[in-house]
Each structure stands twice: as C-alpha cells, then as structure tokens.
Design a protein around this motif. Structure first.
Motif, PDB file in Angstrom:
ATOM      1  N   TYR A  48      43.062  -5.257  95.491  1.00 58.76           N
ATOM      2  CA  TYR A  48      43.552  -6.530  94.970  1.00 58.76           C
ATOM      3  C   TYR A  48      43.145  -6.766  93.517  1.00 58.76           C
ATOM      4  O   TYR A  48      43.863  -7.443  92.777  1.00 58.76           O
ATOM      5  N   ARG A  52      45.833  -7.934  91.031  1.00 58.57           N
ATOM      6  CA  ARG A  52      45.773  -9.319  90.550  1.00 58.57           C
ATOM      7  C   ARG A  52      44.901  -9.527  89.318  1.00 58.57           C
ATOM      8  O   ARG A  52      44.876 -10.622  88.758  1.00 58.57           O
ATOM      9  N   HIS A  96      40.415 -11.956  93.178  1.00 64.42           N
ATOM     10  CA  HIS A  96      40.825 -13.359  93.310  1.00 64.42           C
ATOM     11  C   HIS A  96      40.949 -13.775  94.781  1.00 64.42           C
ATOM     12  O   HIS A  96      41.823 -14.548  95.149  1.00 64.42           O
TER      13      HIS A  96
END
Length: 188
Positions: A48, A52, A96
């Motif tokens: 991630y 992100r 995040h």
C-alpha cells in the motif's frame, strides 16, 4: 461520552500489551511467530505504500533507509534495530492505513527487541548483512517506483531470507549441542 463528541484513545493497544508481549519476549518460538507477523504487516504496508505513498512519504522512507546504514556503522545492534524499525514504520505510515500504523507503533518494543535478537544471532555470519541490505534496497526501490506487487514480493523475500537463515543456524546450533553432550558423556 454521550453528548460529548468522539474521542480517540492514544492507548488503543493497551489490551494487547503486557501479558502478550511478556510471553513473546521470553519464548524462543516467538522469534519465528514475530517474523510471520512481520510478513503480514510489512508486506501489506509495502504494497500500500507503493500504491498510496506521496512524495513526502517516499522522502521519509528514503531517509529512514539511509539511517540504517549510519546506525550499522556504530556496530550497535539495538541502534540498528531501532533504525530498521523506523524504516518499516515509515513504510506503514506511507500505506495510509491507520490501523496498521497504530498496530506497528503499539508493538514497537517487542518488534525492536525481535529485530535486535535476530541481528545478534545473524552477526555470527556477518556477510549476511550485505545481503539483507540488498533486500531492503530492493524493497525501497519497489516502493519508490510505485510498484505494489514488487514491493510486497521484496518484503517477503527479505523476511524469508532471514527466517530461513535463522532456522538453519538454529538447526546447526542444535546439532553442535548434541555433539557436545555426546562428547561429554563419552568422557565419563
């Protein structure tokens, strides 16, 4: 409190802390349990983070990665363990995902202890530190190039390398201990 609004607890992981962490710090099996846990949390976070992460996140991850090399120059496993944890914490932040970040922060003491313990054992084979640095660099590169699958795979390759090496060293140590006991018995 009803009517008082919503409050977020700073101590979100208090229920997980003392008994679990105490047990884990005293068990040799927990060393491998924590590596398995790290496979999940670090692999997911790397995935991630690559997907992100912002430029500011990537800069922090890069700085934390570089700090590992500086810590290693001090030849202090605790300092190096802290730097490695900070690198992974920056990756968690870049994912995040607030739950992952809070879980990692809440387990910081036990994870840093685990990393230090692993470094202490692996120091018996100092050449592996170069290989581990290469694995971390591959992880860094995958995240910075925004390649989630490669980041996830790099995280797992790194932790699998450590796990397999620790298992091999443990088996070698066990064989040595058995040999020493046999030799001591034959002396009597």
């Amino acid at each position: 409190r009803q009517g008082g609004g919503t409050f977020v607890s700073d101590n979100i992981l208090a229920g997980l802390s003392d008994p679990l962490f105490e047990l884990m710090s005293k068990s040799t099996e927990s060393q491998f349990d924590l590596l398995e846990f790290r496979h999940g949390i670090e692999g997911m976070s790397a995935y991630y983070a690559a997907m992100r992460g912002t430029d500011a996140d990537f800069e922090e991850i890069r700085e934390k990665h570089d700090a590992i090399g500086h810590a290693q120059l001090e030849n202090d496993h605790r300092l190096t363990a802290q730097a490695i944890f900070d690198f992974y914490l920056a990756i968690c932040g870049a994912s995040h995902n607030a739950v992952t970040l809070h879980l990692a922060r809440g387990m910081s003491a036990v994870l840093i202890d685990n990393i230090e313990q692993n470094l202490t054992i692996l120091a018996k084979k100092p050449d592996v530190f170069i290989e581990m640095a290469g694995y971390r660099k591959s992880l860094l590169d995958a995240i910075l190039s925004s390649k989630p699958q490669k980041a996830w795979a790099a995280s797992h390759r790194h932790l699998t390398f450590i796990e397999e090496l620790l298992l091999k060293m443990s088996q070698e140590n066990s064989r040595m201990e058995r040999s020493m006991r046999r030799m001591q018995r034959s002396e009597y």
